[in-house]
Design an enzyme around this catalytic site. Sequence first.
Site, PDB file in Angstrom:
ATOM      1  N   ILE A 163       0.878  -1.172   0.000  1.00 12.02           N
ATOM      2  CA  ILE A 163       0.000   0.000   0.000  1.00 12.02           C
ATOM      3  C   ILE A 163       0.914   1.219   0.000  1.00 12.02           C
ATOM      4  O   ILE A 163       1.960   1.223   0.642  1.00 12.02           O
ATOM      5  CB  ILE A 163      -0.942  -0.009   1.230  1.00 12.02           C
ATOM      6  N   SER A 164       0.521   2.247  -0.758  1.00 16.44           N
ATOM      7  CA  SER A 164       1.414   3.391  -0.921  1.00 16.44           C
ATOM      8  C   SER A 164       1.618   4.141   0.391  1.00 16.44           C
ATOM      9  O   SER A 164       0.783   4.112   1.288  1.00 16.44           O
ATOM     10  CB  SER A 164       0.851   4.345  -1.971  1.00 16.44           C
ATOM     11  N   GLN A 165       2.754   4.832   0.449  1.00 20.17           N
ATOM     12  CA  GLN A 165       3.122   5.598   1.644  1.00 20.17           C
ATOM     13  C   GLN A 165       2.313   6.896   1.692  1.00 20.17           C
ATOM     14  O   GLN A 165       2.297   7.647   0.711  1.00 20.17           O
ATOM     15  CB  GLN A 165       4.608   5.896   1.547  1.00 20.17           C
TER      16      GLN A 165
END
Length: 671
Positions: free
Chosen positions: A61-63
């Site tokens: 999952i993106s930061q």
Amino acid sequence: MANVNRQRQRMVDTQIARRGIRAEPVLNAMRAVPREHFVAPEMVEFAYEDSPLPIGEEQTISQPSVVAAMIEAAEVGADDRVLEVGAGSGYVAALLGHIARQGRGRVFAVERHPSLAQSARRRLQDLGFGDVTVRTGDGTEGWPEEAPFDVILVSAGGPEVPKALMDQLAIGGRMVIPVGARRDQTLVKVVRHGETEFEREERDRVSFVPLIGAQGWAEDGTRSASNHSPGRQPGEPPATLPEMIADAAEPLPDLDSLDFGRLFDRWGDRRVVLLGEASHGTSEFYRARAAITKRLIERHGFTIVAVEADWPDAAVIDRYVRHRPGGRAEEAPFQRFPSWMWRNTDVAAFLDWLHDHNRSQPPEHRTGFYGLDMYNMGGSIAAVLDYLDRVDPEAASAARERYGCLTPWQRDPATYGRAALSGGFRKCEAAVIEQCRALLEKRLEYAGEDGDRFLDAAQNARLIASAERYYRIMYYGGADSWNLRDTHMFETLANLLEAKGPDAKAVVWAHNSHIGDARQTDMGITRDELNIGQLCRERFGAEAALIGFGTHSGTVAAATDWNGAMEVKRVRPSRSDSYERLCHDAGVPRFLLDLQAERNGAVRRALLTPRLERFIGVIYRPETELWSHYSEATLPGQFDAWVWFDETSAVTPLGPEHARPDVPDTYPFGL
Ligand code: SAH
């Protein structure tokens, strides 16, 4: 639940807003979308750390802070038609959905893994974002049926901007996409001004999972056949910066020269001089700090050497160097992992020198050797692991991962996966904390017989009162335990200075991550972590000097895992986008860079742009170096000065061959 909401607001306030994200729609979306629903249940405790996390199929999952920067850069409006490539967990799609909901916008998302696409769809539905359309497919080809798009966001990194996506951008449309190597990219913003007119702008350096598809990478890591455009080399720093460093650098003499410490006389009038290190296993850093410290003791009246070590162990050494009587330690000091950090030939040589130096001094002028960690972190961790090994090996392995890796510079999402807690871990909490407390009480009792009266009764009581909280937080590892530990270390230092009177001066030896002002680093900016250097500046102002150390390559003593054996590892040459590389390119093998000196204003300003900096602790994992050991920082903000050794070598641990049969009772390491 309330707690999670609080954490989410805090993430937005600290990690996102502080990163300079101002666009209200972005901040509002981040406040509203529950990121904890997009990660596996065992990962929920990490959901509001500013980090990518594993979501299955080797994807992440993106930061949050990077997502926020991308959405802001793309200027996503409430009426926009938006395409996301790489839906993954669906988190970014939900944020976009939240913005679209404020107007007449539409959101489309493509994901190549069917299982991820399916769970993203379900999550979005459950959270009320059913109007976001997710499909399985190769997003490098876009979504021609729904084009053109006002915004295209690509959540995976490609070798170049896919042509299909350029074609599907509306006139006036914006695309934001990571472009570069497979794990290391630059965010590129493309704006379409006309049929064939595109404007391209490069922004932050980022690290996304690879974009795999017809116009991205091939599954095996090569470039896909249909994409022939040449690869972009990460931009070399301007040639003038290393030259500016070379100009400002004051070359240092050989480490054995009696003169080595002379250049540091300028800090002789400070109350506290903090000396860092870029690893816990590099000989040059120890020898340089020893030489500087000798000078500060001999010429400038420093009488406290306070180090990043457990108090009880250092207390044994202190008795040796100050010729003080004292009961025998129940065990020889610094036996536990990472023993090489203090039981090495460089430290032993320094302690022998201190022992000799003190002999000619009256007792009140003798320089003491102190450990800043009153709570015996090393001993406590050993006790925790020992206990868990016996009762719950699975929990023990999670604990090892946490203690070994959740350092402030660690960004590897895989680490979080391995460090997630098993139920057994929680069940052991009470028993483990009880053990740590018992350990502390025994140690304090022992310290009480010490004669030096540093630990008065009140302080003792205070320590015991906060021990439970300390050990509980320590047990779980992570950001809170870091802050608690550094706060306690700083307080020990402040107490030492106070106990020794208004004229007392201290030298501190600790890792760069503890002494470089945390507010100038990723750890402070995105994780709200503080450190000794920051607290010293806040308390002592210009009376404190913060001096960092760095290297380009060589060897280092380090382990692969917590409690693992010491190995001599090769340090990879520094990355082209790091501060270290600038120093290497300056071409001076050993130097001091005084960042406060007025004449160095220009180089200081030039170095203010944040860059990568390397942090090696007791663990070194060259295979995952970017993720495990590099973090972004503003070096001239962290440190007042920087000491450079281009090539360095590992410390030599003390072995049986260093035994000293002539002084069996007093020799500090009890060999
Ligand atoms: N925005 C997502 C990020 C997921 S990581 C989130 O916050 O959860 C990037 C995702 O891109 C991965 O799930 C990966 O499978 C996907 N991906 C990679 N190449 C792709 C392609 N060509 N088309 C669609 N998805 C792709």
